[in-house]
Design a protein around this motif. Sequence first.
Motif, PDB file in Angstrom:
ATOM      1  N   GLN A 214      40.828  54.926  86.502  1.00 56.15           N
ATOM      2  CA  GLN A 214      42.065  55.249  85.482  1.00 56.15           C
ATOM      3  C   GLN A 214      42.371  54.056  84.961  1.00 56.15           C
ATOM      4  O   GLN A 214      42.240  53.821  83.715  1.00 56.15           O
ATOM      5  CB  GLN A 214      42.884  55.989  86.034  1.00 56.15           C
ATOM      6  CG  GLN A 214      44.096  56.321  85.262  1.00 56.15           C
ATOM      7  CD  GLN A 214      45.365  56.818  85.841  1.00 56.15           C
ATOM      8  OE1 GLN A 214      45.356  56.963  87.007  1.00 56.15           O
ATOM      9  NE2 GLN A 214      46.222  57.540  85.135  1.00 56.15           N
ATOM     10  N   GLU A 242      45.671  60.676  71.967  1.00 56.59           N
ATOM     11  CA  GLU A 242      45.905  61.658  72.401  1.00 56.59           C
ATOM     12  C   GLU A 242      45.355  61.569  73.929  1.00 56.59           C
ATOM     13  O   GLU A 242      46.125  62.048  74.964  1.00 56.59           O
ATOM     14  CB  GLU A 242      45.611  63.073  71.849  1.00 56.59           C
ATOM     15  CG  GLU A 242      45.776  64.455  72.755  1.00 56.59           C
ATOM     16  CD  GLU A 242      45.304  65.547  72.246  1.00 56.59           C
ATOM     17  OE1 GLU A 242      45.280  66.710  72.726  1.00 56.59           O
ATOM     18  OE2 GLU A 242      44.626  65.622  70.935  1.00 56.59           O
ATOM     19  N   GLN A 245      47.053  59.084  75.964  1.00 59.51           N
ATOM     20  CA  GLN A 245      48.371  59.888  76.628  1.00 59.51           C
ATOM     21  C   GLN A 245      47.794  60.601  77.980  1.00 59.51           C
ATOM     22  O   GLN A 245      48.725  60.863  79.059  1.00 59.51           O
ATOM     23  CB  GLN A 245      49.164  60.560  75.640  1.00 59.51           C
ATOM     24  CG  GLN A 245      49.708  59.650  74.439  1.00 59.51           C
ATOM     25  CD  GLN A 245      50.885  58.641  75.122  1.00 59.51           C
ATOM     26  OE1 GLN A 245      51.538  59.289  76.066  1.00 59.51           O
ATOM     27  NE2 GLN A 245      50.812  57.422  74.751  1.00 59.51           N
ATOM     28  N   ARG A 246      46.733  61.671  77.833  1.00 55.40           N
ATOM     29  CA  ARG A 246      46.697  62.373  78.898  1.00 55.40           C
ATOM     30  C   ARG A 246      45.958  61.834  80.119  1.00 55.40           C
ATOM     31  O   ARG A 246      46.499  62.231  81.334  1.00 55.40           O
ATOM     32  CB  ARG A 246      45.405  63.613  78.459  1.00 55.40           C
ATOM     33  CG  ARG A 246      45.697  64.301  77.321  1.00 55.40           C
ATOM     34  CD  ARG A 246      44.773  65.346  76.811  1.00 55.40           C
ATOM     35  NE  ARG A 246      44.356  66.164  77.564  1.00 55.40           N
ATOM     36  CZ  ARG A 246      43.497  67.077  77.423  1.00 55.40           C
ATOM     37  NH1 ARG A 246      42.705  66.968  76.548  1.00 55.40           N
ATOM     38  NH2 ARG A 246      43.247  67.853  78.538  1.00 55.40           N
ATOM     39  N   LEU A 248      47.136  58.587  80.828  1.00 55.90           N
ATOM     40  CA  LEU A 248      48.357  58.193  81.433  1.00 55.90           C
ATOM     41  C   LEU A 248      49.101  59.095  82.421  1.00 55.90           C
ATOM     42  O   LEU A 248      49.766  58.850  83.276  1.00 55.90           O
ATOM     43  CB  LEU A 248      49.230  57.746  80.186  1.00 55.90           C
ATOM     44  CG  LEU A 248      48.918  56.329  79.676  1.00 55.90           C
ATOM     45  CD1 LEU A 248      49.986  55.715  78.495  1.00 55.90           C
ATOM     46  CD2 LEU A 248      49.172  55.133  80.844  1.00 55.90           C
ATOM     47  N   ALA A 249      49.004  60.487  81.807  1.00 56.83           N
ATOM     48  CA  ALA A 249      49.827  61.485  82.750  1.00 56.83           C
ATOM     49  C   ALA A 249      49.093  62.042  83.681  1.00 56.83           C
ATOM     50  O   ALA A 249      49.388  62.947  84.252  1.00 56.83           O
ATOM     51  CB  ALA A 249      50.279  62.409  81.522  1.00 56.83           C
ATOM     52  N   ALA A 250      47.854  61.416  83.904  1.00 57.28           N
ATOM     53  CA  ALA A 250      46.847  62.011  84.823  1.00 57.28           C
ATOM     54  C   ALA A 250      46.686  63.623  84.481  1.00 57.28           C
ATOM     55  O   ALA A 250      47.000  64.388  85.692  1.00 57.28           O
ATOM     56  CB  ALA A 250      47.304  62.000  86.315  1.00 57.28           C
ATOM     57  N   ASP A 251      46.431  64.164  83.107  1.00 56.45           N
ATOM     58  CA  ASP A 251      46.322  65.520  82.980  1.00 56.45           C
ATOM     59  C   ASP A 251      45.282  66.271  83.800  1.00 56.45           C
ATOM     60  O   ASP A 251      44.421  65.765  83.818  1.00 56.45           O
ATOM     61  CB  ASP A 251      45.863  65.557  81.510  1.00 56.45           C
ATOM     62  CG  ASP A 251      45.877  67.099  80.984  1.00 56.45           C
ATOM     63  OD1 ASP A 251      45.915  67.930  82.029  1.00 56.45           O
ATOM     64  OD2 ASP A 251      45.838  67.512  80.003  1.00 56.45           O
TER      65      ASP A 251
END
Length: 944
Positions: A214, A242, A245-246, A248-251
């Motif tokens: 990551q 986008e 951001q995903r 970063l948020a560990a989608d």
Amino acid sequence: MAGIGQGAAEADFRVLGDIAVQVGDRPVAVGYSRLRCVLAVLLIEANRAVSADQLIDRVWGDQRLPAHPRNAVHYSMSMLRNALADVPGVAISRQATGYQITLDSQFVDVHRFQDLVEQARGVDDVHALTMYEQAFELWRGEPCAGVDTPWFSTFRASLVERHHAARLDYNDLLLRCGRHTQLVTGLRSQVGQHPLDERLAGQYMLALYRSGRQAEALAHHQYIRGQLIEQLGTDPSPPLQELHQRILAADPALATPAGRSEAKRQQPPVPRQLPAPPRLFAGRAEELAQLTALLAGQSGTAVMLSVIRGSGGIGKTWLALRWAHEHLDRFPDGQIYLNLRGFDPTGSPMDPETAIRTILAGLGADPGAVPADLAAQTGLYRSLADGKRLLIVLDNAADADQVTPLLPGSPACTVLVTSRHRLNGLVASHGATAVDLDVLADTAAKDLLARHLGQSRLAEEPDAVSDLVRHCGGLPLALGIVAARVTGQPGFPLAALADELRDRTCRLNAFDAGDLTTNLRAVLSWSCHSLSKAARTVFRLLGLVPGPDISLSGVTCLIDLPADQARVVIRELVDAHLVQQHAPDRYRMHDLIRLYAADSGHPAKSARAALRRLADHYLHTAVAAEQLLDPPPRPQIQLSRAAAGSMPVGLSDQTQALAWFDAEHANLMAIQRLALDQGWHTQVWQLSWTLDVYHYRRGYLTDALVVWQAALTAAERVNDSVTQTLAHRRIGYACARVGRHDEALDHLQRALALTELAGDRSGQAHNHYILARAWEQQGDYQLALHHADHALSLYQSLDQPARAARVLGAAAGYHARLGQYEPAYFHAEAAFVLFRQHNDRDGEGSALTTLGQVAHSTGRHAEALEHYRQALAVFRDLGNTYYEAETLGHLGATYEAVGQLSRARATWHQALRLYRVLRHTTDAGHIQRNLRRLDAVTPENSRA
């Protein structure tokens, strides 16, 4: 790649790297480097002709050319033929447009590469992986290595771009299949080569993230962001932001490839996106049947793709929806509908990215799993559509480029496209079938009105209905607007609306039902907005053209452009369905489109100049054609120099001249009316003169009267007594021929008085001759002979033997009608000799006819038959339809006299057909009476 023949080694032509040829394991020696370049051009254009000029430009570029470049190309072809003589299935030939290598394109690595990539984008993931890997194995280095002419450099750059795009698709495929770990190393190399490619950066970040890296993924985002700001002054695109951001948020959705998570989701609903079918529909049976036949004949190996094309308001969408709703059972996996807004007043055409995302949503794709790149989206769409029996309606397309990414790869799918443009690219490249919509026939137009208003409403005012249909010109939108206006005012009489439409100056204003989609001006304007500036200018000028159509040569004069440039501009209008090409190099416009074009405005000065060029084009060509039909000693008119930019058509013989008159007759009549309105008075009477011979050969007597009446009006406006005399004389003759005897005598007496006042003895002779022909039409052959004798005496005193011949020929006929066969024969013989001497073939035919009449009347029937046959050959050769019919009538009578009744009947039927074509009802009635009389005396079983 299939072999050539049983046991034959396969040929391998290479341009993806060094230019080379190999058969099996054996290399083929092609020769020096320039020769390999020539071969490379032929291979890149395999099975298509390349002109010598193109080869010279591509192979030598800006380098020094040989002393004789074309000879060098020819020599190169001979060398290549020798080098490839032992390579099976390959031939180099000279075509009309250049040189061509003919072979299976799969033997050429660049074509094989492109085919594999295209196929990979339309199959399932497993097969796609294999195809991509086979495609990439074909690259052995820089395409056409070492060749640096401008064309090769451009080609190489384009090919490298396609290779990169294929790599990106392949990357998405590997990610979708969960092979992110093995992908990371290759992606690191690719991003080093393409540091600003955001799609590639997103793939690299996703592969790193899925591989548990990551931090590296986020670091790469920072790197590319810095590069974009530094070099381009911009932030990353929304899709890349986008993804950042995903990560970063560990989608959790990013952790699993889209293809695997898709299987766990609930099956999406079957798309049912078609709008309601048109409630009021008429006609189009042939087009509906055509679409149904295409569906029935679907091969199972290719997508059924049909393009419904036509002008604005012609009913393309209605036809597509009507057919689609009638065949819903054939598409159980759903129907996709998309309005591409190619011609829409509310905004620009839908971009392919938006369109394909909309389709993917209809097919149930997870929005979060849709790739950012168009090519990748297309691949996903084709994967989702694979094997499904889908109907995809792409309505209102702007061009082929907008449609191509939206085509599925599965042959189970059917695609209907509607457009105001012709979309020839889809026809040529994707095998689309064109369904061209024309206006509705009168019966279907009335049926459509009846469906709107009710049959009883139409029955109340049948004449007004006919007027409405005529003024709407079969355009469904126009008919719908008319119906809407009538429906909105229940007590509104149809006749009042018909009167409003009758006025051409405000007809377009009547086609407005209150909003943009039912305002004919607005609908047509959307088509014009997509035109180039040059095409819009030409469109407005074509609206001013007075005739029913125009040739390409006429267009070149109207717009003052060379033929090749004019063809390009007019083709743009044809492609936009604003102009129809109804015959090779001939064009016309729908009446309502013509009104809109004329109403669109064009500077008065330039419009007048354009029309003057067109008028001079018609006049100067007509003079040349008339001189071919009736060469000297017929007097020739002196023309002023044609306007700059106006060129006549080159005509070489009578056949071409007659064909040109046939094609342009209505336009010549219209241009004369325009010339009269514009005050070009000299051109008015000159056009009358040039049409004279043609009108009498074709029997267009009423038209002859019309053009000379216009000439008289023009002459009177400028007080030109010479032209007035000529016009009165020709009007008198035309009136006599159409049975208006009193008018004929009035005009001829005026002409005679003018010539006597001017002391013009030649003009007096002309008038006496025409007076003779007028009394001939009235049946007073004695008075006709009186005027003929006057004319003959004057012509002989003026030493005008060619004109004297005409009078002698006429006098021979009058003597024959009076039963004076000896002077009739003498005059006809003398006339025939003079006609021969002066190469007057019309006169020869007339003299032969008179000799036939004399022979028939004196019982010499074999001689009569010979004279008539000779006359018939002359008139047919000249295209003189009227006298051909008249001679056939005489010939039939002689056949009857000698008892050859079947020949008489057949000959009279030929004459009857010609008189009907000419609309000469009196002459046709005479022939019909002969046929009825013959039938009455001939046993039915003996009629042939």
